[in-house]
Motif scaffolding. Structure first.
Motif, PDB file in Angstrom:
ATOM      1  N   LEU A  21      27.330 -19.083  28.373  1.00  0.00           N
ATOM      2  CA  LEU A  21      26.217 -18.176  28.123  1.00  0.00           C
ATOM      3  C   LEU A  21      24.879 -18.860  28.393  1.00  0.00           C
ATOM      4  O   LEU A  21      23.933 -18.235  28.883  1.00  0.00           O
ATOM      5  N   ALA A  22      24.804 -20.163  28.085  1.00  0.00           N
ATOM      6  CA  ALA A  22      23.579 -20.913  28.396  1.00  0.00           C
ATOM      7  C   ALA A  22      23.356 -20.932  29.906  1.00  0.00           C
ATOM      8  O   ALA A  22      22.221 -20.753  30.382  1.00  0.00           O
ATOM      9  N   ALA A  23      24.443 -21.131  30.674  1.00  0.00           N
ATOM     10  CA  ALA A  23      24.320 -21.121  32.130  1.00  0.00           C
ATOM     11  C   ALA A  23      23.856 -19.758  32.620  1.00  0.00           C
ATOM     12  O   ALA A  23      22.976 -19.661  33.488  1.00  0.00           O
ATOM     13  N   ASP A  24      24.433 -18.696  32.057  1.00  0.00           N
ATOM     14  CA  ASP A  24      24.034 -17.340  32.451  1.00  0.00           C
ATOM     15  C   ASP A  24      22.552 -17.096  32.182  1.00  0.00           C
ATOM     16  O   ASP A  24      21.897 -16.341  32.907  1.00  0.00           O
ATOM     17  N   ALA A  54      21.999 -32.807  15.275  1.00  0.00           N
ATOM     18  CA  ALA A  54      21.924 -31.753  16.287  1.00  0.00           C
ATOM     19  C   ALA A  54      23.096 -31.844  17.242  1.00  0.00           C
ATOM     20  O   ALA A  54      23.536 -32.946  17.614  1.00  0.00           O
ATOM     21  N   LEU A  55      23.591 -30.679  17.623  1.00  0.00           N
ATOM     22  CA  LEU A  55      24.603 -30.561  18.663  1.00  0.00           C
ATOM     23  C   LEU A  55      23.889 -30.263  19.981  1.00  0.00           C
ATOM     24  O   LEU A  55      23.069 -29.339  20.050  1.00  0.00           O
ATOM     25  N   VAL A  56      24.216 -31.018  21.002  1.00  0.00           N
ATOM     26  CA  VAL A  56      23.661 -30.798  22.333  1.00  0.00           C
ATOM     27  C   VAL A  56      24.792 -30.343  23.245  1.00  0.00           C
ATOM     28  O   VAL A  56      25.827 -31.017  23.344  1.00  0.00           O
ATOM     29  N   LEU A  57      24.623 -29.203  23.885  1.00  0.00           N
ATOM     30  CA  LEU A  57      25.625 -28.733  24.831  1.00  0.00           C
ATOM     31  C   LEU A  57      24.961 -27.941  25.925  1.00  0.00           C
ATOM     32  O   LEU A  57      23.794 -27.556  25.816  1.00  0.00           O
ATOM     33  N   GLY A  58      25.713 -27.682  26.975  1.00  0.00           N
ATOM     34  CA  GLY A  58      25.178 -26.910  28.083  1.00  0.00           C
ATOM     35  C   GLY A  58      26.094 -26.997  29.277  1.00  0.00           C
ATOM     36  O   GLY A  58      27.099 -27.723  29.259  1.00  0.00           O
ATOM     37  N   PRO A  59      25.793 -26.267  30.340  1.00  0.00           N
ATOM     38  CA  PRO A  59      26.648 -26.290  31.520  1.00  0.00           C
ATOM     39  C   PRO A  59      26.740 -27.686  32.131  1.00  0.00           C
ATOM     40  O   PRO A  59      25.734 -28.319  32.428  1.00  0.00           O
ATOM     41  N   GLY A  60      27.956 -28.186  32.244  1.00  0.00           N
ATOM     42  CA  GLY A  60      28.169 -29.499  32.836  1.00  0.00           C
ATOM     43  C   GLY A  60      27.925 -30.663  31.910  1.00  0.00           C
ATOM     44  O   GLY A  60      28.078 -31.828  32.316  1.00  0.00           O
ATOM     45  N   THR A 108      15.011 -28.824  33.051  1.00  0.00           N
ATOM     46  CA  THR A 108      13.741 -28.103  33.134  1.00  0.00           C
ATOM     47  C   THR A 108      13.654 -26.994  32.092  1.00  0.00           C
ATOM     48  O   THR A 108      12.565 -26.632  31.662  1.00  0.00           O
ATOM     49  N   ARG A 109      14.819 -26.437  31.687  1.00  0.00           N
ATOM     50  CA  ARG A 109      14.822 -25.389  30.663  1.00  0.00           C
ATOM     51  C   ARG A 109      15.811 -25.765  29.573  1.00  0.00           C
ATOM     52  O   ARG A 109      17.015 -25.935  29.827  1.00  0.00           O
ATOM     53  N   VAL A 110      15.297 -25.901  28.366  1.00  0.00           N
ATOM     54  CA  VAL A 110      16.116 -26.292  27.215  1.00  0.00           C
ATOM     55  C   VAL A 110      15.820 -25.342  26.070  1.00  0.00           C
ATOM     56  O   VAL A 110      14.657 -25.086  25.750  1.00  0.00           O
ATOM     57  N   GLY A 111      16.868 -24.829  25.449  1.00  0.00           N
ATOM     58  CA  GLY A 111      16.717 -23.933  24.308  1.00  0.00           C
ATOM     59  C   GLY A 111      17.077 -24.621  23.015  1.00  0.00           C
ATOM     60  O   GLY A 111      17.871 -25.576  22.998  1.00  0.00           O
ATOM     61  N   VAL A 112      16.486 -24.160  21.922  1.00  0.00           N
ATOM     62  CA  VAL A 112      16.793 -24.702  20.601  1.00  0.00           C
ATOM     63  C   VAL A 112      17.188 -23.555  19.672  1.00  0.00           C
ATOM     64  O   VAL A 112      16.730 -22.424  19.827  1.00  0.00           O
ATOM     65  N   SER A 113      18.037 -23.859  18.709  1.00  0.00           N
ATOM     66  CA  SER A 113      18.427 -22.847  17.730  1.00  0.00           C
ATOM     67  C   SER A 113      17.245 -22.521  16.840  1.00  0.00           C
ATOM     68  O   SER A 113      16.373 -23.360  16.599  1.00  0.00           O
ATOM     69  N   ASP A 114      17.226 -21.294  16.317  1.00  0.00           N
ATOM     70  CA  ASP A 114      16.045 -20.875  15.555  1.00  0.00           C
ATOM     71  C   ASP A 114      15.959 -21.545  14.192  1.00  0.00           C
ATOM     72  O   ASP A 114      14.928 -21.455  13.531  1.00  0.00           O
ATOM     73  N   ALA A 115      17.022 -22.225  13.758  1.00  0.00           N
ATOM     74  CA  ALA A 115      16.983 -22.923  12.473  1.00  0.00           C
ATOM     75  C   ALA A 115      16.433 -24.339  12.598  1.00  0.00           C
ATOM     76  O   ALA A 115      16.216 -25.009  11.585  1.00  0.00           O
ATOM     77  N   LEU A 116      16.213 -24.825  13.820  1.00  0.00           N
ATOM     78  CA  LEU A 116      15.705 -26.187  13.994  1.00  0.00           C
ATOM     79  C   LEU A 116      14.205 -26.186  13.719  1.00  0.00           C
ATOM     80  O   LEU A 116      13.449 -25.455  14.367  1.00  0.00           O
ATOM     81  N   PRO A 117      13.733 -26.993  12.756  1.00  0.00           N
ATOM     82  CA  PRO A 117      12.322 -26.920  12.363  1.00  0.00           C
ATOM     83  C   PRO A 117      11.396 -27.619  13.344  1.00  0.00           C
ATOM     84  O   PRO A 117      11.813 -28.464  14.142  1.00  0.00           O
ATOM     85  N   ALA A 118      10.122 -27.269  13.246  1.00  0.00           N
ATOM     86  CA  ALA A 118       9.103 -27.885  14.094  1.00  0.00           C
ATOM     87  C   ALA A 118       9.082 -29.398  13.935  1.00  0.00           C
ATOM     88  O   ALA A 118       8.730 -30.130  14.876  1.00  0.00           O
ATOM     89  N   LEU A 119       9.475 -29.890  12.755  1.00  0.00           N
ATOM     90  CA  LEU A 119       9.556 -31.325  12.501  1.00  0.00           C
ATOM     91  C   LEU A 119      10.342 -32.039  13.590  1.00  0.00           C
ATOM     92  O   LEU A 119      10.032 -33.182  13.953  1.00  0.00           O
ATOM     93  N   HIS A 120      11.373 -31.365  14.134  1.00  0.00           N
ATOM     94  CA  HIS A 120      12.188 -31.950  15.196  1.00  0.00           C
ATOM     95  C   HIS A 120      11.899 -31.340  16.565  1.00  0.00           C
ATOM     96  O   HIS A 120      11.997 -32.024  17.578  1.00  0.00           O
ATOM     97  N   VAL A 121      11.549 -30.062  16.588  1.00  0.00           N
ATOM     98  CA  VAL A 121      11.332 -29.390  17.870  1.00  0.00           C
ATOM     99  C   VAL A 121      10.193 -30.051  18.650  1.00  0.00           C
ATOM    100  O   VAL A 121      10.318 -30.304  19.865  1.00  0.00           O
ATOM    101  N   ILE A 122       9.099 -30.341  17.987  1.00  0.00           N
ATOM    102  CA  ILE A 122       7.938 -30.898  18.687  1.00  0.00           C
ATOM    103  C   ILE A 122       8.239 -32.259  19.297  1.00  0.00           C
ATOM    104  O   ILE A 122       8.016 -32.476  20.496  1.00  0.00           O
ATOM    105  N   LEU A 139      22.931 -17.809  21.407  1.00  0.00           N
ATOM    106  CA  LEU A 139      23.698 -18.005  20.177  1.00  0.00           C
ATOM    107  C   LEU A 139      24.005 -16.676  19.491  1.00  0.00           C
ATOM    108  O   LEU A 139      25.072 -16.511  18.896  1.00  0.00           O
ATOM    109  N   ARG A 140      23.088 -15.718  19.586  1.00  0.00           N
ATOM    110  CA  ARG A 140      23.334 -14.395  19.023  1.00  0.00           C
ATOM    111  C   ARG A 140      24.525 -13.746  19.709  1.00  0.00           C
ATOM    112  O   ARG A 140      25.405 -13.170  19.062  1.00  0.00           O
TER     113      ARG A 140
END
Length: 371
Positions: A21-24, A54-60, A108-122, A139-140
């Motif tokens: 789904l991330a690839a799509d 944090a879990l990191v995943l994606g195509p490939g 170039t494009r990375v998504g984060v889950s909505d529960a990850l706080p700005a403390l880590h996102v930034i 994820l939805r």
């Protein structure tokens, strides 16, 4: 020893689907912090803390879990250990954001889950040199359609909370406070098969007119209408949520008639829930019955919400939501009517969309119950 609610193959399939789904969606990677999404994907429960997990995943990409070394044992007891996922552990003084970058590589494009706080996102965004975006659509979609194993857990949760509702007349009586009744209900939620109590609402008389009233020290009185909305998580982490409305003594005939209309409205929405219908159409089915009886303005909220490892998740059964329902979606149907300063009522079941319509997971009596 692992106590996973599902087999490791279930979690492997969830990870594969999330990556696809991330690839799509055109994402090179997604980063999932503690919360419902991480629980769904690998069985890791808990909330975000100042130390990054944090879990990191994606195509490939090989799925990687970045985790404080002090949390390793906990994480290994989940699907992370069962599947042998790559672990990148760290200790205080080291930089976990470098480990995230190493797991992703060039992106170039990375998504984060909505529960990850700005403390880590930034700091993750700064380290990767990209503007992070929400992975919520990916994820939805992963969580919105339940498989047979999830539906079995939701059915188990529904049966457990029905058993509690059948016992409410043991405790709900004039002279007791809402808080006293709620304490008995909370104890029963665990006794009937839940591992946690997520919420207990006992809204008596005028308090029932507040949809999100919890409990108070108000003394329940003869003649009160009482809203009891309760739920918890069974051992697998899947949730129950069911509301019934009770009368202490014989209800006023006009009040009973209005609640009868509410019961019909709830049934109309249940009847409308089927593959191909939209969420808005299910909402309208309940709303139209109430409006025809002159009660439309007394309905203050959406008709329902999805449920699973979260009590509230997609799909939302609300006006304007044109999401088309699919087999396996699970959500509440809970119209209510509220009269400020007087009383309120709500009837709620969890339903699962089937090939032909929907299955109610709550079957405790829906009509106004006198105690």
């Amino acid at each position: 020893m692992s106590t996973l609610p599902f087999s490791s193959s279930v979690y492997a399939a969830r990870l594969d689907r999330a990556a696809a789904l991330a690839a799509d969606a055109g994402l090179d990677a997604i980063i999932v912090g503690p919360g419902p999404d991480l629980q769904y994907l690998v069985g890791v429960e808990g909330d975000t803390i100042e130390r990054l997990t944090a879990l990191v995943l994606g195509p490939g990409l090989a799925p990687t879990v970045v985790v404080p070394r002090m949390e390793l044992a906990k994480v290994r007891s989940t699907a992370v250990g069962a599947l042998g996922l790559r672990l990148a552990d760290w200790v205080d003084g080291e930089k976990p954001y470098d480990l995230v970058a190493d797991a992703i590589g060039t992106a170039t494009r990375v998504g984060v889950s909505d529960a990850l706080p700005a403390l880590h996102v930034i700091p993750i965004g700064e380290r990767l040199g990209v503007t992070l975006e929400l992975a919520t659509p990916v994820l939805r979609e992963s969580r919105m359609v339940k498989d047979d194993a999830e539906i079995a857990e939701l059915r188990r949760a529904g049966e457990a909370i029905d058993a509690v509702h059948r016992r409410v007349p043991e405790w709900l009586r004039a002279g007791r406070t809402e808080r006293e009744v709620a304490a008995d209900i909370a104890e029963a939620i665990v006794a009937e098969g839940h591992r946690t109590v997520e919420f207990v609402i006992v809204g008596s008389g005028p308090n029932g007119a507040d949809p999100h009233h919890e409990v108070s020290d108000r003394v329940i009185q003869a003649g009160d209408i009482v809203v009891v909305d309760i739920g918890g998580a069974v051992p697998s982490g899947y949730n129950s949520d069911s509301t019934r409305t009770y009368a202490v003594g014989e209800p006023d005939p006009a009040t009973a008639e209005r609640i009868g209309v509410l019961v019909r409205a709830q049934q109309a929405a249940v009847d409308a829930a089927r593959p191909g219908a939209t969420a808005a159409e299910v909402d309208a089915a309940a709303r139209d019955v109430l409006a025809a009886a002159g009660l439309g303005e007394a309905f203050l909220h959406r008709t329902g919400h999805g449920i699973g490892v979260s009590v509230h998740e997609e799909p939302y059964i609300a006006p304007g939501n044109d999401l088309v329902l699919r087999e396996g979606m699970a959500f509440s149907i809970e119209p209510g009517i509220y009269f400020t300063g007087e009383w309120g009522a709500r009837i709620e079941d969890i339903v699962v969309v089937t090939a032909e319509g929907c299955e109610r997971l709550n079957v405790a009596p829906h009509t106004l119950t006198s105690v």
